[in-house]
Design an enzyme around this catalytic site. Sequence first.
Site, PDB file in Angstrom:
ATOM      1  CD  GLU A 164      -2.146  -1.458   2.784  1.00 24.08           C
ATOM      2  OE1 GLU A 164      -1.575  -0.865   3.729  1.00 24.08           O
ATOM      3  OE2 GLU A 164      -2.875  -2.441   2.957  1.00 24.08           O
ATOM      4  CE1 TYR A 174       7.923   0.423  -2.864  1.00 30.39           C
ATOM      5  CE2 TYR A 174       5.868   1.632  -2.815  1.00 30.39           C
ATOM      6  CZ  TYR A 174       6.999   1.189  -2.179  1.00 30.39           C
ATOM      7  OH  TYR A 174       7.220   1.504  -0.863  1.00 30.39           O
TER       8      TYR A 174
HETATM    9  C1  LIG Z   1      10.830   5.752  -2.049  1.00 29.30           C
HETATM   10  C2  LIG Z   1      12.307   5.688  -1.693  1.00 29.30           C
HETATM   11  C3  LIG Z   1      12.561   4.453  -0.831  1.00 29.30           C
HETATM   12  C4  LIG Z   1      13.123   5.575  -2.990  1.00 29.30           C
HETATM   13  O1  LIG Z   1      14.475   5.338  -2.659  1.00 29.30           O
HETATM   14  P1  LIG Z   1      15.688   5.938  -3.548  1.00 29.30           P
HETATM   15  O2  LIG Z   1      16.924   5.288  -3.113  1.00 29.30           O
HETATM   16  O3  LIG Z   1      15.656   7.419  -3.508  1.00 29.30           O
HETATM   17  O4  LIG Z   1      15.254   5.442  -5.013  1.00 29.30           O
HETATM   18  P2  LIG Z   1      16.256   5.073  -6.199  1.00 29.30           P
HETATM   19  O5  LIG Z   1      17.319   6.110  -6.298  1.00 29.30           O
HETATM   20  O6  LIG Z   1      16.678   3.655  -6.047  1.00 29.30           O
HETATM   21  O7  LIG Z   1      15.310   5.224  -7.453  1.00 29.30           O
HETATM   22  C5  LIG Z   1      14.692   4.094  -8.057  1.00 29.30           C
HETATM   23  C6  LIG Z   1      13.517   4.566  -8.883  1.00 29.30           C
HETATM   24  O8  LIG Z   1      12.547   5.177  -8.045  1.00 29.30           O
HETATM   25  C7  LIG Z   1      11.947   6.291  -8.735  1.00 29.30           C
HETATM   26  N1  LIG Z   1      12.244   7.527  -7.995  1.00 29.30           N
HETATM   27  C8  LIG Z   1      13.107   7.680  -6.962  1.00 29.30           C
HETATM   28  N2  LIG Z   1      13.076   8.954  -6.517  1.00 29.30           N
HETATM   29  C9  LIG Z   1      12.184   9.613  -7.303  1.00 29.30           C
HETATM   30  C10 LIG Z   1      11.679  10.933  -7.326  1.00 29.30           C
HETATM   31  N3  LIG Z   1      12.094  11.871  -6.461  1.00 29.30           N
HETATM   32  N4  LIG Z   1      10.737  11.252  -8.251  1.00 29.30           N
HETATM   33  C11 LIG Z   1      10.280  10.336  -9.117  1.00 29.30           C
HETATM   34  N5  LIG Z   1      10.708   9.043  -9.142  1.00 29.30           N
HETATM   35  C12 LIG Z   1      11.653   8.700  -8.244  1.00 29.30           C
HETATM   36  C13 LIG Z   1      12.540   6.305 -10.130  1.00 29.30           C
HETATM   37  O9  LIG Z   1      11.724   5.481 -10.953  1.00 29.30           O
HETATM   38  C14 LIG Z   1      13.882   5.630  -9.902  1.00 29.30           C
HETATM   39  O10 LIG Z   1      14.371   5.018 -11.053  1.00 29.30           O
HETATM   40  P3  LIG Z   1      15.281   5.857 -12.111  1.00 29.30           P
HETATM   41  O11 LIG Z   1      16.426   6.393 -11.300  1.00 29.30           O
HETATM   42  O12 LIG Z   1      15.668   4.856 -13.120  1.00 29.30           O
HETATM   43  O13 LIG Z   1      14.389   6.942 -12.618  1.00 29.30           O
HETATM   44  C15 LIG Z   1      12.768   6.980  -0.970  1.00 29.30           C
HETATM   45  O14 LIG Z   1      12.340   8.110  -1.724  1.00 29.30           O
HETATM   46  C16 LIG Z   1      12.235   7.119   0.445  1.00 29.30           C
HETATM   47  O15 LIG Z   1      12.824   6.605   1.392  1.00 29.30           O
HETATM   48  N6  LIG Z   1      11.124   7.841   0.626  1.00 29.30           N
HETATM   49  C17 LIG Z   1      10.592   8.112   1.946  1.00 29.30           C
HETATM   50  C18 LIG Z   1       9.974   6.872   2.580  1.00 29.30           C
HETATM   51  C19 LIG Z   1       8.896   6.279   1.718  1.00 29.30           C
HETATM   52  O16 LIG Z   1       8.114   6.983   1.110  1.00 29.30           O
HETATM   53  N7  LIG Z   1       8.868   4.929   1.681  1.00 29.30           N
HETATM   54  C20 LIG Z   1       7.919   4.214   0.865  1.00 29.30           C
HETATM   55  C21 LIG Z   1       6.597   4.080   1.496  1.00 29.30           C
HETATM   56  S1  LIG Z   1       6.649   3.080   2.946  1.00 29.30           S
END
Ligand SMILES: CC(C)(COP(=O)(O)OP(=O)(O)OC[C@H]1O[C@@H](n2cnc3c(N)ncnc32)[C@H](O)[C@@H]1OP(=O)(O)O)[C@@H](O)C(=O)NCCC(=O)NCCS
Length: 152
Positions: A99, A111
């Site tokens: 979710e 995701y």
């Molecule tokens: C969601 C989260 C875990 C992503 O981690 P991250 O290490 O920054 O993500 P990555 O660098 O591995 O990116 C992987 C993909 O995610 C997407 N993504 C990551 N950051 C993004 C942003 N700011 N905007 C749009 N897409 C994004 C992209 O599709 C990316 O792939 P690409 O680099 O080929 O475009 C991080 O933003 C986070 O911790 N958010 C706060 C907590 C949260 O919301 N957790 C999930 C719900 S429980």
Amino acid sequence: MIRLMQTSDVEAVSHIEQKVQSHPWTKNQFAEAVTTYQSTVIEQDEKVVGFCILQPVLDEANLLLMAIDPSQQGRGLGYQLLEESIQLLKNNPVQIFLEVRVSNTPAIKLYEKVGFHQIDLRKNYYPNPDGSREHAIIMVKACTDDFASLFK
Ligand SMILES: CC(C)(COP(=O)(O)OP(=O)(O)OC[C@H]1O[C@@H](n2cnc3c(N)ncnc32)[C@H](O)[C@@H]1OP(=O)(O)O)[C@@H](O)C(=O)NCCC(=O)NCCS
């Protein structure tokens, strides 16, 4: 490096959670997650910079929570952590559910990149700090090409 979460990681993991969530899990919840779920952490220079909590249930799994420290986001760590954590699941799930808030574009995009797609919308599911509510998107990832096994 990605490894299983230990009790000694709870402080660091909880610190990251508090930075990114409006309603963070408590330290007790993380301590319980160490033994109850498949909880993993990702390290950079021997420092925990992210975590992922998956709940195996029979032949399925639920992604309960994941986060990367804001200072390390956008470097591919979330993708690496989620991909490897799914590989580590011992119950070999046929599908994985999660979710996510409709406003959480970074998570939704991550995701989708890992192979999840939306199957439902749960209205007014999440509380906001201002007392309003936000919809949840329900996503699933099929982990098998064998369609028959999904309907047995
Ligand atoms: C969601 C989260 C875990 C992503 O981690 P991250 O290490 O920054 O993500 P990555 O660098 O591995 O990116 C992987 C993909 O995610 C997407 N993504 C990551 N950051 C993004 C942003 N700011 N905007 C749009 N897409 C994004 C992209 O599709 C990316 O792939 P690409 O680099 O080929 O475009 C991080 O933003 C986070 O911790 N958010 C706060 C907590 C949260 O919301 N957790 C999930 C719900 S429980």
